[in-house]
Design a protein around this motif. Structure first.
Motif, PDB file in Angstrom:
ATOM      1  N   VAL A   1      20.461  77.112  19.251  1.00 61.49           N
ATOM      2  CA  VAL A   1      20.569  76.719  20.660  1.00 61.49           C
ATOM      3  C   VAL A   1      19.727  77.620  21.563  1.00 61.49           C
ATOM      4  O   VAL A   1      18.905  77.134  22.362  1.00 61.49           O
ATOM      5  CB  VAL A   1      22.042  76.728  21.109  1.00 61.49           C
TER       6      VAL A   1
ATOM      7  N   ARG B   1      32.492  73.469  27.561  1.00 66.85           N
ATOM      8  CA  ARG B   1      32.766  72.219  28.280  1.00 66.85           C
ATOM      9  C   ARG B   1      33.730  72.402  29.449  1.00 66.85           C
ATOM     10  O   ARG B   1      33.512  71.843  30.525  1.00 66.85           O
ATOM     11  CB  ARG B   1      33.299  71.165  27.305  1.00 66.85           C
TER      12      ARG B   1
ATOM     13  N   LEU C   1      31.813  73.971  32.238  1.00 67.21           N
ATOM     14  CA  LEU C   1      30.842  73.010  32.759  1.00 67.21           C
ATOM     15  C   LEU C   1      31.520  72.028  33.709  1.00 67.21           C
ATOM     16  O   LEU C   1      30.998  71.717  34.787  1.00 67.21           O
ATOM     17  CB  LEU C   1      30.183  72.263  31.604  1.00 67.21           C
TER      18      LEU C   1
ATOM     19  N   LEU D   1      19.636  74.410  27.593  1.00 68.14           N
ATOM     20  CA  LEU D   1      20.716  74.290  26.613  1.00 68.14           C
ATOM     21  C   LEU D   1      20.969  72.836  26.232  1.00 68.14           C
ATOM     22  O   LEU D   1      21.307  72.534  25.077  1.00 68.14           O
ATOM     23  CB  LEU D   1      21.996  74.916  27.171  1.00 68.14           C
ATOM     24  N   ARG D   2      20.795  71.931  27.195  1.00 64.00           N
ATOM     25  CA  ARG D   2      21.019  70.518  26.906  1.00 64.00           C
ATOM     26  C   ARG D   2      19.839  69.860  26.200  1.00 64.00           C
ATOM     27  O   ARG D   2      19.981  68.763  25.658  1.00 64.00           O
ATOM     28  CB  ARG D   2      21.294  69.764  28.216  1.00 64.00           C
ATOM     29  N   SER D   3      18.671  70.507  26.250  1.00 64.69           N
ATOM     30  CA  SER D   3      17.460  69.895  25.698  1.00 64.69           C
ATOM     31  C   SER D   3      17.244  70.191  24.220  1.00 64.69           C
ATOM     32  O   SER D   3      16.267  69.722  23.633  1.00 64.69           O
ATOM     33  CB  SER D   3      16.233  70.367  26.477  1.00 64.69           C
TER      34      SER D   3
ATOM     35  N   GLY E   1      26.890  76.378  30.068  1.00 60.96           N
ATOM     36  CA  GLY E   1      26.244  75.481  29.123  1.00 60.96           C
ATOM     37  C   GLY E   1      26.876  75.460  27.756  1.00 60.96           C
ATOM     38  O   GLY E   1      26.749  74.465  27.023  1.00 60.96           O
TER      39      GLY E   1
ATOM     40  N   ALA F   1      16.412  76.661  23.697  1.00 63.59           N
ATOM     41  CA  ALA F   1      16.491  76.605  25.162  1.00 63.59           C
ATOM     42  C   ALA F   1      15.552  77.598  25.842  1.00 63.59           C
ATOM     43  O   ALA F   1      15.232  77.433  27.026  1.00 63.59           O
ATOM     44  CB  ALA F   1      17.929  76.886  25.608  1.00 63.59           C
TER      45      ALA F   1
ATOM     46  N   LEU G   1      20.724  75.655  32.174  1.00 62.04           N
ATOM     47  CA  LEU G   1      21.551  74.510  31.793  1.00 62.04           C
ATOM     48  C   LEU G   1      20.707  73.398  31.171  1.00 62.04           C
ATOM     49  O   LEU G   1      21.098  72.794  30.164  1.00 62.04           O
ATOM     50  CB  LEU G   1      22.302  73.981  33.018  1.00 62.04           C
ATOM     51  N   THR G   2      19.544  73.152  31.762  1.00 63.59           N
ATOM     52  CA  THR G   2      18.655  72.118  31.224  1.00 63.59           C
ATOM     53  C   THR G   2      18.157  72.490  29.838  1.00 63.59           C
ATOM     54  O   THR G   2      18.090  71.648  28.926  1.00 63.59           O
ATOM     55  CB  THR G   2      17.452  71.913  32.169  1.00 63.59           C
TER      56      THR G   2
ATOM     57  N   SER H   1      30.243  72.439  37.603  1.00 63.51           N
ATOM     58  CA  SER H   1      29.240  71.419  37.950  1.00 63.51           C
ATOM     59  C   SER H   1      29.374  70.927  39.385  1.00 63.51           C
ATOM     60  O   SER H   1      28.369  70.843  40.112  1.00 63.51           O
ATOM     61  CB  SER H   1      29.316  70.249  36.965  1.00 63.51           C
TER      62      SER H   1
END
Length: 253
Positions: free
Chosen positions: A170, A88, A91, A144-146, A85, A174, A141-142, A95
């Motif tokens: 972060v 890049r 990821l 960290l992206r939220s 997460g 998360a 992962l969700t 993924s």
């Protein structure tokens, strides 16, 4: 004390109601007692298992397998999830692998684990670990992206470096989603450890469940199901306590 008693009663009342209805429908002959013994008979068997120590011994084994497997799966998921997460390149690399392996039915891997680890605890622990790995990985992962992009921008504008943004913005942002994944992983771990013990275990709560089913020990069967349910409630309460300690700002009570 009054609030505590009110809360205890609100939790006990639905359970007592179900037990009373259970007793009545069987005693009135609406359900064959051979397939569903009266609640009083099942509770008496449950009490006898507690008194003899049989219940604690089987759940001690199950709890150890579950805890060990969960610790392995959760640790690997958190480490890999944070690494993926926050990077890049990682990821982009992982993924497709996660997407390809996540839909695989984890219970189907028992045969492979038996070939690799042989019989005993290792294949059961491995089944729990792989089953809890994915829910916690996905939730990490969700989470960290939220994180709110406005918070990230504000931290950058205030001069925070990458490390400070990660640790102060972060990860705290998360953590509530990650804890939701931990709850899901706990539920999955309990389901899987019991299911695998029923299939290949020689000890544990799942083995008792399978043995009671095979030999038509119906009172033992239902008493063990009740014990598994109570065990699950205790686990979720423990996770709730941990969540309140780690994520106090997410507590909306």
């Amino acid at each position: 004390m009054r609030e505590f008693l009110r809360s205890a009663w609100s939790n006990l009342f639905p359970i007592l109601t179900v037990l009373l209805l259970w007793e009545l429908v069987v005693r009135l002959g609406w359900i064959n007692a051979f397939f569903l013994p009266p609640a009083s008979v099942v509770l008496a068997k449950f009490a006898a298992m507690v008194g003899s120590g049989e219940l604690f011994e089987s759940f001690r084994i199950t709890a150890w397998r579950m805890t060990f497997g969960f610790a392995i799966g959760a640790s690997a998921a958190l480490v890999l999830g944070l690494a993926i997460g926050l990077s890049r390149p990682l990821l982009a690399f992982f993924s497709p692998l996660v997407a390809a392996t996540y839909p695989l039915p984890k219970i189907a891997l028992i045969s492979i684990f038996l070939v690799i680890f042989g019989i005993g605890d290792p294949p059961i622990i491995a089944s729990v670990a792989i089953s809890t790995f994915y829910p916690i990985l996905i939730s990490t992962l969700t989470g960290l992206r939220s994180v709110d992009p406005i918070l990230l921008k504000a931290a950058k504008d205030l001069g925070a470096n990458r490390y400070q943004i990660t640790v102060k913005v972060v990860l705290p942002g998360a953590l509530p989603v990650i804890m939701s994944g931990m709850k899901m992983g706990t539920a999955v771990a309990l389901i899987v450890v019991v299911a695998v013990e029923m299939y290949i275990g020689q000890t544990g709560a799942g083995h008792v469940l399978a043995w009671a089913t095979e030999f038509f020990k119906i009172d033992l069967l239902y008493a063990n199901v009740i014990a598994i349910g109570l065990f699950g409630i205790v686990l979720f309460k423990l996770v709730d306590i941990i969540e309140r300690l780690l994520v106090p700002w997410a507590n909306r009570d």
